[in-house]
Write an enzyme that holds these catalytic residues in place. Structure first.
Site, PDB file in Angstrom:
ATOM      1  N   ASP A 161       0.834  -1.207   0.000  1.00  0.00           N
ATOM      2  CA  ASP A 161       0.000   0.000   0.000  1.00  0.00           C
ATOM      3  C   ASP A 161       0.864   1.251   0.000  1.00  0.00           C
ATOM      4  OD1 ASP A 161      -2.650   1.307   0.196  1.00  0.00           O
ATOM      5  OD2 ASP A 161      -1.797   2.063   2.064  1.00  0.00           O
ATOM      6  N   ARG A 168      -0.110   6.316  -6.759  1.00  0.00           N
ATOM      7  CA  ARG A 168      -1.466   6.817  -7.050  1.00  0.00           C
ATOM      8  C   ARG A 168      -1.531   8.328  -6.869  1.00  0.00           C
ATOM      9  NH1 ARG A 168      -4.959   3.782  -2.999  1.00  0.00           N
ATOM     10  NH2 ARG A 168      -6.639   5.037  -3.865  1.00  0.00           N
TER      11      ARG A 168
END
Ligand code: URA
Length: 433
Positions: A161, A168
């Site tokens: 993540d 992202r």
């Protein structure tokens, strides 16, 4: 397996298999898949979405990309609660001790604040000496002994993540329901609790702007949690005005303490009560909402909820005197009262702007490296729908530096006063399971 074929498949809107998603996440973590290929896949996911099955595969692969906390040595059901982030959100500090005082085990990992939203860890650290970084062993021991601990992430939880989120952020691929859902849930799953209550916020200060978007995100997260054997539920709550009355670290600790003593703001108290009811039922402490509400109210009235908070602060090295006498908590040099400029009804309180203004006072961070000023912030003195006159104070500013005119103008603009009466919106829109 060639990664370009996986990108191709998603571009054609076909469902990826568990093996393909695992191959991707393994490659992200060991560095064998370059960022440009992951970026292409992320954008294809943003554009074409993911099925529930793919989203669950992704969350599971991410969860297992690093350490997974084993809470099995703690007796009973372990519960967690997660908020998608909001302005003035001090829920964990009040709710954790409240439900723990009713016999629930709460092993909670929280985060720091960035931008317009504050973080539970920063708020707790306004209590002198409070240690958010316990070892896994101490964390588990504390939950066994007193039923509640709130700490920062231990170990190397979900490294996939960390890498994906950084990418992202710079490739315009944050706003995607399957990507947000798998990112949040992978961390919740890795932190080991049996039940998860999600507080999914919508509105100005939140990731999701509408009830519908928040519902979609909540359903995606519930589906992930349930498919991996965790009892997962969600509340959809309004972030179109700040939660409770305070924004800022020590101010929010004081409000959480007031709430634990039964003297908190109405909206925030109700959120804690309804969240507490769900958690106590998920944890099988109670079988009905009524029974749960009764024991929660009892815990508050009897002083047990506040005692539990004190116990948590003591275990985590915090100065309990500051909790017993909150005037000892960090406080700003000045308090400025802001009077309403016109008569009317409060139509809107722009929560995101107030979060930013509090951050500019020093209550939050614009960049990760910034320091926090624990004593500054805002105390809001009205709610949407309230009638106000020029005699009324709409807000108190707690500050250390002189207030700039431009800052004060922005503060006024954050409160929209209209001539016609407006209804306040319900804070809790839906409960989903
Ligand atoms: N919070 C997270 O942890 N992940 C996201 O993708 C968005 C918000």
């Amino acid at each position: 397996m060639r990664f370009v074929d996986i990108i191709d498949k998603k571009r054609e809107n076909l469902e990826l298999s568990n093996e393909e998603i695992q191959f991707w996440i393994d490659g992200v973590v060991d560095g064998s898949i370059p960022d440009y290929q992951t970026s292409a896949l992320l954008m294809a996911i943003v554009l074409n979405g993911m099925t529930d099955k793919e989203t669950a595969y992704l969350a599971k692969a991410m969860m297992h990309s690093g350490d997974v906390i084993d809470l099995s040595s703690i007796e009973g059901i372990k519960s967690d609660k997660h908020s998608t982030g909001g302005v003035g959100d001090k829920t964990s500090m009040a709710l954790g001790p409240m439900v723990a005082a009713c016999g629930l085990k709460v092993a909670k990992m929280s985060g720091r604040g960035l931008g317009h939203t504050g973080g539970t860890l920063d708020k707790l650290e306004s209590i002198e000496g409070f240690n958010c970084f316990l070892s896994e062993e101490k964390f588990i021991k504390q939950v066994k002994e007193i039923g509640v601990a709130i700490i920062g992430q231990t170990g190397d939880l979900v490294p996939a993540d960390k890498k994906l989120y950084a990418l992202r952020d710079v490739t315009s691929t944050v706003r995607s329901i399957p990507l947000i859902a798998s990112s949040i849930m992978s961390k919740k799953l890795a932190s080991g609790s049996d039940t998860i209550l999600l507080d999914v916020k919508y509105g100005e200060g939140a990731f999701m702007r509408t009830v519908q978007e928040a519902t979609e995100l909540a359903n995606a997260m519930i589906s992930i949690g349930n498919s991996l054997g965790r009892n997962t539920m969600a509340m959809i709550t309004d972030m179109n005005q700040p939660l409770g009355n305070t924004i800022g670290n020590s101010l929010e600790v004081i409000e959480a303490i007031d709430t634990l003593k039964g003297k908190g703001p109405k909206d925030f108290t109700e959120l804690c009560m309804q969240a507490g009811e769900i958690m106590l039922m998920q944890g099988k402490i109670c079988s009905t909402k009524e029974e749960a509400r009764n024991i929660l109210q009892d815990a508050v009235k009897s002083g047990k909820a506040f005692e539990k908070f004190k116990e948590m602060v003591t275990y985590q090295g915090g100065n309990v005197k500051m909790i017993e006498d909150t005037t000892l908590l960090p406080k700003s040099k000045f308090i400025t009262e802001i009077k309403c400029r016109k008569e009317g009804y409060v139509e809107k309180i722009h929560s995101e702007e107030l979060g930013i203004l509090a951050m500019l006072l020093g209550a939050g961070r614009a960049k990760k490296e910034d320091n926090i000023n624990y004593g500054v912030g805002l105390k809001i003195n009205c709610k949407k729908g309230d009638k106000v006159t020029t005699e009324d104070t709409i807000c108190y500013v707690y500050h250390d530096q002189e207030l700039q005119d431009e800052w004060i103008e922005r503060l006024y603009e954050a409160f929209l006063i209209s001539n016609t009466h407006v209804e306040n919106d319900p804070l809790i829109q839906k409960i989903l399971k």
